[in-house]
Design an enzyme around this catalytic site. Structure first.
Site, PDB file in Angstrom:
ATOM      1  CG  HIS A 316      -1.579   1.331   1.479  1.00 34.38           C
ATOM      2  ND1 HIS A 316      -1.168   2.199   2.469  1.00 34.38           N
ATOM      3  CD2 HIS A 316      -2.620   1.937   0.861  1.00 34.38           C
ATOM      4  CE1 HIS A 316      -1.925   3.278   2.454  1.00 34.38           C
ATOM      5  NE2 HIS A 316      -2.815   3.145   1.488  1.00 34.38           N
ATOM      6  CB  SER A 317       1.093   4.229   0.517  1.00 35.80           C
ATOM      7  OG  SER A 317       1.571   5.551   0.435  1.00 35.80           O
ATOM      8  CG  LEU A 318       7.402   4.115  -0.053  1.00 37.25           C
ATOM      9  CD1 LEU A 318       7.864   4.636  -1.402  1.00 37.25           C
ATOM     10  CD2 LEU A 318       8.171   4.799   1.071  1.00 37.25           C
TER      11      LEU A 318
END
EC number: 3.1.1.3
Length: 634
Positions: A316-318
């Site tokens: 998730h995300s980075l």
């Protein structure tokens, strides 16, 4: 006489005959007699393989189910402890408390059911860790990389996540949410690499990349879920500082430079307006204390434990962006949630690229096996969190990338649910409860091949010895000029020009003293003085004007644009006459001019040749000298 086609049509008529005919027709494919004839020329013969799905009487393969459980937690240092690599084994009876990204406690689910389906991925045939490390290292040195033989690529069909199944997508999202877990208990962390025991160093848990390893019951499939960006806004909480540095390295056009004022600068590769040193960027990205380097080491240790298992990646995300970069490197199935667009760093890391693909546009590459789930209200996922007043900018993040590799699976929450774009919708818990669980079906995944990142920027390469190249000098084949400017200006040099030469000039000296200065010059009578020089010059002509009666004028109140504002003073000489002397003083001057006092005069007899003199003086004058406010005493 019957032809072979007529014989085949006559034989394969009944149902039993059709089965026998199909087996007879497949014998050339599976029989070794056709391929092992003993002749050397037949060894390179390639016969197309008929997929079982192409045979109508064979059943289609249905997705297979897997039940995954948490087996290990890996922690790799990045900044304070770049050599740190630890592993925590999780037993089935271990009690684990899971904390989400915003600090809320979640009930840990020990099992996650995920289904798989065949997926085609174009990747290298030799994917051994040591071989891939050598190629990645050579890719950072163009001279060495150009001498390597072209790698062998293949399109493999392997089991991957069933992205059309809502339960599979939901459980993968929960795995990435659990990736934000803190230290689950008092279990002992084991050192994976190096003899140094750094577990006693305070704060090592907050520095690094953390991955959670899930395995099915037969260990045939492994899922690596990577931790993404911490939810804290400012520095000092969790791994926010490290995540901000990596975010700005990965997703900005030039290290957070040349953009918004609040962006955190993480390298010194900016050269001029919309110009950046790509060699400096690559050098900053591949440093050993960066997350991509840590993900490569983490993958190497996981495959060492499970050498024969199929590896899936999630994040998730980075963490999703790092998972996608790792998947492009080794050719692995990847599923991300609200991942930051990662095509920009993928073009800078020297990742292996199949033939016929532009390395500068990895978003146009096919058969990647990467799927990026997100919704339209998330500015990070959509690549719009880079305005002057956006949350990312105010927090110091430079999110300029907008392109995803692989395929995008977008939930239209703005159009379907009426959401407003906001950073609060980026959190994985909001995505799980308000998006994935709320929609009945998963969105259709499509590639994003027409997207372009940093279209206004120009990138150049250097020899790598300097982060920013020195000032360039321009030479011309017809003219060479050398100059040193000590005072540079906006449009040139402000230094005084120095000229060396022998000249003979006529020197003229003028000395003037102005007693009555005006706004645009001197009001004194003009006086001209000429001094002849040694150089021969024309005979000067001097003109003298004699006035019959000399006049001396003194102005006490000069006007704004010339002239004198003093009251008129008249001196008249009359022979053989006498007149009285009159003195006038104004105590009540008018508003603009004149005097309101009664007229008074004093007469004093004088001798012959006397004159009548009138004197008016004023101590304070207003309205450009036309009125008197304070009469001067006489």
């Amino acid at each position: 006489m019957m032809t072979p086609s007529q014989w085949k049509d006559d034989i394969c008529t009944s149902q039993l005959a059709m089965v026998a005919c199909a087996i007879f027709l497949l014998l050339p494919i599976f029989s070794p007699v056709v391929f092992a004839t003993g002749l050397e020329s037949h060894r390179n013969l390639q016969v197309p393989f008929v997929q079982p799905e192409d045979l109508g009487f064979l059943p289609q393969r249905s997705p297979q189910g897997h039940e995954f459980a948490l087996r290990h937690i890996f922690h790799h240092g990045t900044y304070q402890y770049p050599l740190l690599h630890k592993r925590l084994d999780v037993n089935p009876e271990t009690k684990i408390w899971v904390a989400s990204e915003d600090g809320a406690k979640l009930e840990f689910s020990p099992h996650f059911r995920v289904s798989s389906q065949p997926s085609q991925i174009q990747r290298l045939t030799d994917r051994r860790v040591q071989v891939m490390e050598a190629r990645l290292s050579a890719a950072r040195t163009p001279e060495v990389f150009s001498t390597l033989s072209p790698p062998v690529w293949t399109i493999d069909e392997l089991p991957g996540p069933n992205i059309s199944d809502k339960t599979t997508v939901l459980n993968l999202a929960k795995m990435t949410a659990n990736a934000y877990i803190m230290e689950p208990g008092a279990e002992r962390w084991e050192d994976v690499s190096g003899p140094f025991n750094q577990s006693l160093s305070f704060g090592w848990e907050k520095d690094g990349l953390r991955g959670h390893i899930y395995a099915d019951q037969t260990n045939s499939t492994i899922i690596i879920a990577l931790k993404g960006t911490s939810a804290a806004l400012f520095d000092g909480d969790e791994t926010t500082t490290n995540d901000k540095i990596n975010d700005n390295l990965f997703f900005s056009c030039c290290c957070g430079q040349g953009g918004q004022y609040f962006w955190r600068q993480v390298c010194d590769c900016y050269s001029s307006a919309y110009t950046c040193n790509s060699t400096c960027l690559v050098s900053a990205l591949v440093t050993e204390n960066r997350y991509y380097r840590a993900s490569l080491d983490l993958y190497a240790n996981v495959t060492d434990i499970y050498p024969n298992s199929t590896v899936w990646l999630a994040g998730h995300s980075l963490g999703g962006a790092v998972s996608s970069l790792l998947g492009l490197t080794y050719g692995l199935p990847v599923v991300t949630f609200e991942g930051v667009p990662e095509a920009l760093p993928a073009s800078r890391l020297g990742l292996p690229v199949p033939p016929g693909t532009d390395p500068n546009t990895p978003q146009a590459r096919e058969y990647t096996g990467a799927y990026h789930f997100g919704h339209t209200a998330d500015p990070v996922y959509m690549g719009t969190c880079n305005g002057a007043t956006s949350f990312c900018t105010l927090a110091g993040y430079a999110m300029e990338s907008a392109c995803h590799t692989g395929q995008r699976c977008v939930y239209d929450t703005v159009g379907d649910l009426g959401w407003r774009v906001g950073i609060g919708t980026h959190r994985i818990l909001n995505v799980i409860s308000d998006v994935i669980e709320r929609y009945e079906d998963v969105p259709t995944c499509v590639p994003d091949t027409e997207c372009r990142d940093c279209a206004l920027w120009k990138f150049f390469e250097s020899n790598g010895s300097h982060p920013i190249p020195p000032s360039s000098s321009t030479t011309s084949p017809t003219r060479t000029r050398t100059s040193t400017c000590e005072t540079p200006g906006w449009w040139g040099c402000l230094d005084k020009t120095t000229t060396t030469g022998t000249t003979t000039n006529v020197i003229t000296t003028s000395t003037s003293t102005c007693k009555t200065p005006g706004w645009f010059g001197c009001k004194d009578p003009t006086t001209t003085s000429s001094v002849p020089s040694a150089t021969p010059s024309p005979t000067p002509i001097i003109t003298s004007i004699s006035m019959p009666t000399p006049t001396s004028t003194t102005c006490e109140t000069p006007g704004w644009f010339g002239g004198c504002n003093d009251p008129p003073t008249t001196a008249t000489s009359k022979p053989n006459s006498s007149s009285p002397s009159t003195s006038t003083t104004c105590t009540r001057p008018g508003f603009f001019w004149g005097c309101w006092d009664p007229t008074s005069s004093s007469e004093t007899p004088t001798a012959a040749f006397s004159s009548t003199a009138t004197h008016t003086s004023c101590a304070s004058k207003t309205w450009f000298g036309r009125s008197c406010t304070t009469p001067a005493p006489r």
